[in-house]
Design a protein around this motif. Structure first.
Motif, PDB file in Angstrom:
ATOM      1  N   SER A  60       0.862  -1.180   0.000  1.00 34.77           N
ATOM      2  CA  SER A  60       0.000   0.000   0.000  1.00 34.77           C
ATOM      3  C   SER A  60       0.895   1.225   0.000  1.00 34.77           C
ATOM      4  O   SER A  60       1.800   1.351   0.806  1.00 34.77           O
ATOM      5  CB  SER A  60      -0.885   0.019   1.239  1.00 34.77           C
ATOM      6  N   SER A  61       0.652   2.080  -0.962  1.00 35.85           N
ATOM      7  CA  SER A  61       1.488   3.266  -1.006  1.00 35.85           C
ATOM      8  C   SER A  61       0.670   4.427  -1.502  1.00 35.85           C
ATOM      9  O   SER A  61      -0.373   4.245  -2.119  1.00 35.85           O
ATOM     10  CB  SER A  61       2.680   3.044  -1.916  1.00 35.85           C
ATOM     11  N   TYR A  62       1.142   5.589  -1.217  1.00 38.24           N
ATOM     12  CA  TYR A  62       0.472   6.776  -1.715  1.00 38.24           C
ATOM     13  C   TYR A  62       1.439   7.487  -2.646  1.00 38.24           C
ATOM     14  O   TYR A  62       2.591   7.713  -2.290  1.00 38.24           O
ATOM     15  CB  TYR A  62       0.071   7.673  -0.544  1.00 38.24           C
ATOM     16  N   GLN A  63       0.978   7.798  -3.839  1.00 39.52           N
ATOM     17  CA  GLN A  63       1.823   8.535  -4.775  1.00 39.52           C
ATOM     18  C   GLN A  63       1.356   9.981  -4.863  1.00 39.52           C
ATOM     19  O   GLN A  63       0.195  10.238  -5.168  1.00 39.52           O
ATOM     20  CB  GLN A  63       1.790   7.879  -6.159  1.00 39.52           C
ATOM     21  N   THR A  64       2.258  10.897  -4.579  1.00 45.46           N
ATOM     22  CA  THR A  64       1.895  12.309  -4.666  1.00 45.46           C
ATOM     23  C   THR A  64       1.677  12.689  -6.124  1.00 45.46           C
ATOM     24  O   THR A  64       2.189  12.026  -7.023  1.00 45.46           O
ATOM     25  CB  THR A  64       3.018  13.187  -4.073  1.00 45.46           C
ATOM     26  N   LYS A  65       0.913  13.758  -6.318  1.00 41.40           N
ATOM     27  CA  LYS A  65       0.639  14.221  -7.690  1.00 41.40           C
ATOM     28  C   LYS A  65       1.941  14.656  -8.359  1.00 41.40           C
ATOM     29  O   LYS A  65       2.860  15.125  -7.692  1.00 41.40           O
ATOM     30  CB  LYS A  65      -0.321  15.419  -7.653  1.00 41.40           C
ATOM     31  N   PHE A  67       4.641  16.835 -10.313  1.00 41.06           N
ATOM     32  CA  PHE A  67       4.949  18.271 -10.356  1.00 41.06           C
ATOM     33  C   PHE A  67       6.341  18.465 -10.939  1.00 41.06           C
ATOM     34  O   PHE A  67       7.114  17.506 -11.044  1.00 41.06           O
ATOM     35  CB  PHE A  67       4.854  18.893  -8.958  1.00 41.06           C
ATOM     36  N   THR A  68       6.624  19.697 -11.321  1.00 38.66           N
ATOM     37  CA  THR A  68       7.969  20.010 -11.821  1.00 38.66           C
ATOM     38  C   THR A  68       8.631  20.956 -10.821  1.00 38.66           C
ATOM     39  O   THR A  68       7.962  21.483  -9.930  1.00 38.66           O
ATOM     40  CB  THR A  68       7.902  20.730 -13.178  1.00 38.66           C
ATOM     41  N   ILE A  69       9.896  21.169 -10.998  1.00 41.02           N
ATOM     42  CA  ILE A  69      10.606  22.074 -10.086  1.00 41.02           C
ATOM     43  C   ILE A  69      10.027  23.486 -10.185  1.00 41.02           C
ATOM     44  O   ILE A  69       9.906  24.188  -9.176  1.00 41.02           O
ATOM     45  CB  ILE A  69      12.148  22.054 -10.336  1.00 41.02           C
ATOM     46  N   ILE A  72       6.870  23.695  -7.965  1.00 38.48           N
ATOM     47  CA  ILE A  72       7.047  23.752  -6.509  1.00 38.48           C
ATOM     48  C   ILE A  72       7.761  25.024  -6.062  1.00 38.48           C
ATOM     49  O   ILE A  72       7.508  25.522  -4.972  1.00 38.48           O
ATOM     50  CB  ILE A  72       7.733  22.487  -5.924  1.00 38.48           C
TER      51      ILE A  72
ATOM     52  N   ASN B  20      14.025  18.233 -12.762  1.00 39.44           N
ATOM     53  CA  ASN B  20      12.816  17.487 -13.122  1.00 39.44           C
ATOM     54  C   ASN B  20      13.116  15.997 -13.219  1.00 39.44           C
ATOM     55  O   ASN B  20      12.294  15.163 -12.849  1.00 39.44           O
ATOM     56  CB  ASN B  20      12.214  18.032 -14.415  1.00 39.44           C
ATOM     57  N   ILE B  23      13.256  14.750  -9.679  1.00 38.15           N
ATOM     58  CA  ILE B  23      11.897  14.584  -9.143  1.00 38.15           C
ATOM     59  C   ILE B  23      11.299  13.275  -9.659  1.00 38.15           C
ATOM     60  O   ILE B  23      10.742  12.490  -8.889  1.00 38.15           O
ATOM     61  CB  ILE B  23      11.013  15.804  -9.506  1.00 38.15           C
ATOM     62  N   GLN B  27      10.565  10.989  -6.521  1.00 37.19           N
ATOM     63  CA  GLN B  27       9.233  11.278  -5.993  1.00 37.19           C
ATOM     64  C   GLN B  27       8.538   9.999  -5.469  1.00 37.19           C
ATOM     65  O   GLN B  27       7.973  10.016  -4.373  1.00 37.19           O
ATOM     66  CB  GLN B  27       8.376  11.960  -7.059  1.00 37.19           C
ATOM     67  N   PRO B  28       8.595   8.876  -6.209  1.00 36.08           N
ATOM     68  CA  PRO B  28       7.943   7.664  -5.695  1.00 36.08           C
ATOM     69  C   PRO B  28       8.538   7.203  -4.366  1.00 36.08           C
ATOM     70  O   PRO B  28       7.814   6.876  -3.426  1.00 36.08           O
ATOM     71  CB  PRO B  28       8.195   6.623  -6.793  1.00 36.08           C
ATOM     72  N   SER B  31       7.498   9.700  -1.583  1.00 36.36           N
ATOM     73  CA  SER B  31       6.063   9.582  -1.268  1.00 36.36           C
ATOM     74  C   SER B  31       5.830   8.360  -0.393  1.00 36.36           C
ATOM     75  O   SER B  31       5.123   8.409   0.608  1.00 36.36           O
ATOM     76  CB  SER B  31       5.223   9.394  -2.534  1.00 36.36           C
ATOM     77  N   ARG B  32       6.446   7.264  -0.808  1.00 37.09           N
ATOM     78  CA  ARG B  32       6.269   5.989  -0.113  1.00 37.09           C
ATOM     79  C   ARG B  32       6.753   6.085   1.342  1.00 37.09           C
ATOM     80  O   ARG B  32       6.016   5.771   2.275  1.00 37.09           O
ATOM     81  CB  ARG B  32       7.109   4.958  -0.878  1.00 37.09           C
ATOM     82  N   GLN B  45       2.027  15.091   0.478  1.00 37.31           N
ATOM     83  CA  GLN B  45       2.141  15.896  -0.740  1.00 37.31           C
ATOM     84  C   GLN B  45       3.018  17.138  -0.478  1.00 37.31           C
ATOM     85  O   GLN B  45       3.947  17.428  -1.224  1.00 37.31           O
ATOM     86  CB  GLN B  45       0.725  16.318  -1.177  1.00 37.31           C
ATOM     87  N   VAL B  48       6.831  16.150   0.558  1.00 32.59           N
ATOM     88  CA  VAL B  48       7.651  15.702  -0.575  1.00 32.59           C
ATOM     89  C   VAL B  48       8.129  16.924  -1.365  1.00 32.59           C
ATOM     90  O   VAL B  48       9.306  17.035  -1.733  1.00 32.59           O
ATOM     91  CB  VAL B  48       6.862  14.718  -1.477  1.00 32.59           C
ATOM     92  N   GLN B  49       7.223  17.856  -1.591  1.00 34.81           N
ATOM     93  CA  GLN B  49       7.620  19.072  -2.327  1.00 34.81           C
ATOM     94  C   GLN B  49       8.666  19.865  -1.548  1.00 34.81           C
ATOM     95  O   GLN B  49       9.616  20.384  -2.125  1.00 34.81           O
ATOM     96  CB  GLN B  49       6.394  19.942  -2.594  1.00 34.81           C
ATOM     97  N   PHE B  52      12.150  18.591  -2.103  1.00 35.21           N
ATOM     98  CA  PHE B  52      12.779  19.018  -3.361  1.00 35.21           C
ATOM     99  C   PHE B  52      13.195  20.490  -3.322  1.00 35.21           C
ATOM    100  O   PHE B  52      14.204  20.869  -3.910  1.00 35.21           O
ATOM    101  CB  PHE B  52      11.866  18.720  -4.555  1.00 35.21           C
TER     102      PHE B  52
END
Ligand SMILES: [Zn+2]
Lengths: 142, 191
Positions: A60-65, A67-69, A72, B20, B23, B27-28, B31-32, B45, B48-49, B52
């Protein structure tokens, strides 16, 4: 859980948990568990349930949406501006409260013969806080 | 110059393309790991940002004594742990804690007040993640890095910036606590 309807008071439960979670049982204890689950259905189901729970948790994992640098950095810039505004408001409020407190204190000071509340307010206690320089913005970043 | 060195140099030059790519690569992973520690999607969310952004701001200070991946793990874990710490402080001083009869349970880094059955009833139906919420933050992080990420104790020590023996102790205590908390559940005493 649902599949195990009767309460399980088998003494082996703890050992099975130790084995699956810690993985640091002796060879003898591991053999003891293996022999036990052949004859005890409850423990067999339990061990399977525990392993399934661990696998589910791992998978079970959650993946954030995505995005690019650029995204953010823009978000961060907006957030800093918001923090700056909130900080300015808070500081001005604190300064106003402080000024008010000092004014009341002076007004009620018996050593000051002819002071009234109004005269005390007339004294210049205003702190010149130019909004942006109160704290560096980075003060609140970590 | 090897590939990772060239990539780090591109990051140090603040090349957007390289960031990029970074990221996309991490990112995975972040997030995990962060989600497993803080158990909150919205916060994950943001955190994680923030990692970076921190990389963007501090890549110049990255001394390349560890791999980039280890450094990113470390920044992520630090973010998650400091978030939990701030959250605990906020909760400790909140009116909710003072006046509410019902104690909040979600995401506490070490909740002595809540029990597995509270968490289970209210928010989390996987016994392992529910029980993890009862662990102190450092133990939780060590357990996630060990069991979820499959890192070795020396690797975890580098990420947490501590000694190998401290990691061994953290992981050991985490497992013992989990066994203790999970025992009533698997004995069908919690439903
Ligand atoms: Zn049994």
């Amino acid at each position: 859980m649902k599949e195990l309807n009767k309460p399980n008071i088998c003494q082996m439960t703890e050992l099975i948990l130790q084995d699956t979670i810690s993985g640091n049982l002796s060879k003898e204890q591991q053999i003891e568990i293996q022999e036990h689950i052949i004859i005890c259905e409850t423990c067999r189901l339990q061990q399977a349930k525990l392993k399934a729970d661990i696998d589910n948790w791992r998978e079970s994992s959650y993946q954030t949406k995505a995005f690019t640098i650029a995204d953010i950095l823009e978000n961060s810039r907006k957030k800093k501006l918001r923090t700056k505004r909130q900080l300015t408001t808070a500081t001005l409020f604190a300064a106003a409260s402080l000024g008010f407190g000092i004014a009341i204190g002076v007004a009620l000071d018996p050593s000051k013969p002819s002071a009234t509340v109004y005269e005390a307010f007339a004294d210049d206690y205003s702190l010149s806080l130019s909004s942006d320089e109160v704290f560096p913005v980075d003060f609140f970043n970590e | 110059m090897n590939q990772e060195k060239a990539f780090i140099q591109a990051l140090k030059n603040k090349e957007e393309e390289a960031f990029n790519q970074l990221i996309a690569m991490y990112q995975p992973l972040l997030s995990r790991v962060i989600f497993k520690i803080v158990s909150d999607k919205d916060e994950t969310q943001d955190l994680v940002q923030e990692v970076f952004i921190q990389v963007w701001e501090s890549i110049a200070f990255f001394k390349e004594e560890s791999s980039l991946k280890t450094w990113i793990y470390r920044l992520g874990i630090n973010k998650a742990l400091s978030y939990l710490k701030k959250k605990d402080i906020r909760m400790a001083i909140s009116f909710h804690t003072w006046f509410s009869e019902k104690k909040p349970t979600e995401g506490l880094s070490s909740s002595n007040e809540s029990t597995l059955s509270d968490i289970f009833r209210n928010e989390d139906h996987n016994a392992i993640s529910a029980a993890l919420k009862l662990l102190p933050a450092q133990q939780r992080a060590a357990f996630v890095l060990s069991k979820q990420e499959g890192l070795s104790n020396p690797e975890i020590a580098t990420v947490l910036n501590t000694s190998i023996s401290a990691v061994e102790s953290l992981v050991f205590r985490a497992k013992q606590r989990l066994v203790k908390e999970l025992l009533p559940y698997y004995q069908n005493k919690i439903s």
